[in-house]
Design a protein around this motif. Structure first.
Motif, short mmCIF file in Angstrom:
data_model
loop_
_atom_site.label_atom_id
_atom_site.label_comp_id
_atom_site.label_asym_id
_atom_site.label_seq_id
_atom_site.Cartn_x
_atom_site.Cartn_y
_atom_site.Cartn_z
N THR A 68 0.94 -1.10 -0.12
CA THR A 68 0.12 0.10 0.08
C THR A 68 1.09 1.27 0.14
O THR A 68 2.05 1.08 0.38
N TYR A 104 -0.38 -0.97 -7.41
CA TYR A 104 -1.67 -1.27 -7.95
C TYR A 104 -1.94 -2.70 -8.53
O TYR A 104 -2.59 -3.48 -8.39
N LYS A 107 -1.75 -5.67 -6.10
CA LYS A 107 -3.12 -5.74 -5.28
C LYS A 107 -4.09 -6.21 -6.42
O LYS A 107 -4.72 -7.12 -5.96
N ILE A 121 -9.96 -4.98 -2.17
CA ILE A 121 -9.05 -4.36 -3.11
C ILE A 121 -9.98 -3.64 -4.11
O ILE A 121 -9.32 -2.46 -4.58
N ARG A 123 -12.57 -1.67 -3.88
CA ARG A 123 -12.78 -0.37 -3.31
C ARG A 123 -11.35 0.53 -2.96
O ARG A 123 -11.38 1.48 -3.46
N GLU A 124 -10.34 -0.29 -2.70
CA GLU A 124 -9.08 0.47 -2.53
C GLU A 124 -8.54 1.08 -3.88
O GLU A 124 -8.13 2.07 -3.95
#
Length: 152
Positions: A68, A104, A107, A121, A123-124
């Motif tokens: 992250t 990115y 994930k 993920i 949503r993230e």
């Protein structure tokens, strides 16, 4: 650098003493690669409890750590504001974008194959579908077709 085991992320730093100051994009990239390596080599430990043949058993399972931006900032010991400043700086813009793409991709790929929770993920990464509200000026056209009466 010896990294802490388990979920003790706050104990880990990329340096001790003065906060790192990146003079050029290559220094930032090297530090980010150090974080990528650390995240890859330091799984999250999860204790799983299960019942088998009348016995309750626990097992420690290792799970891949999702990368992250917040984890990177903690690792580099920089604030979110510092990260944003690097992103705005033309000398760092390309590297910041490259770092964001690496995170990115890790994930997205992990969620795609079921390693990470796909809903979290999505949503993230901003991939959730959002229904659009109807516009106020929406026109509705109604066409009335009348059937011919017999004998008329």
């Amino acid at each position: 650098m010896a990294a802490p085991k388990g979920n003790r992320f706050w104990e880990m730093r990329s340096s001790h003493g003065r906060k790192p100051i990146f003079h050029d994009a290559d220094e930032l990239w090297d530090a980010a690669c150090e974080y990528f390596e650390w995240a890859t080599n330091n799984d999250i430990e999860d204790e799983v409890v299960f019942h088998f043949q009348g016995m309750i058993t626990t097992h420690k399972a290792k799970k891949i750590r999702p990368m992250t931006i917040q984890g990177l900032c903690l690792y580099l010991d920089i604030s979110d504001e510092s990260w944003a400043n690097y992103a705005k700086n033309n000398n760092f813009f390309g590297i910041v974008e490259r770092i964001k793409r690496v995170i990115y991709e890790q994930k997205f790929a992990g969620a795609t194959v079921g390693i990470f929770n796909a809903n979290i993920i999505a949503r993230e990464l901003g991939l959730m579908e959002k229904p659009e509200p109807p516009k106020d000026d929406t026109e509705i056209t109604i066409t009335v077709i009348r059937a011919a009466k017999n004998g008329s």
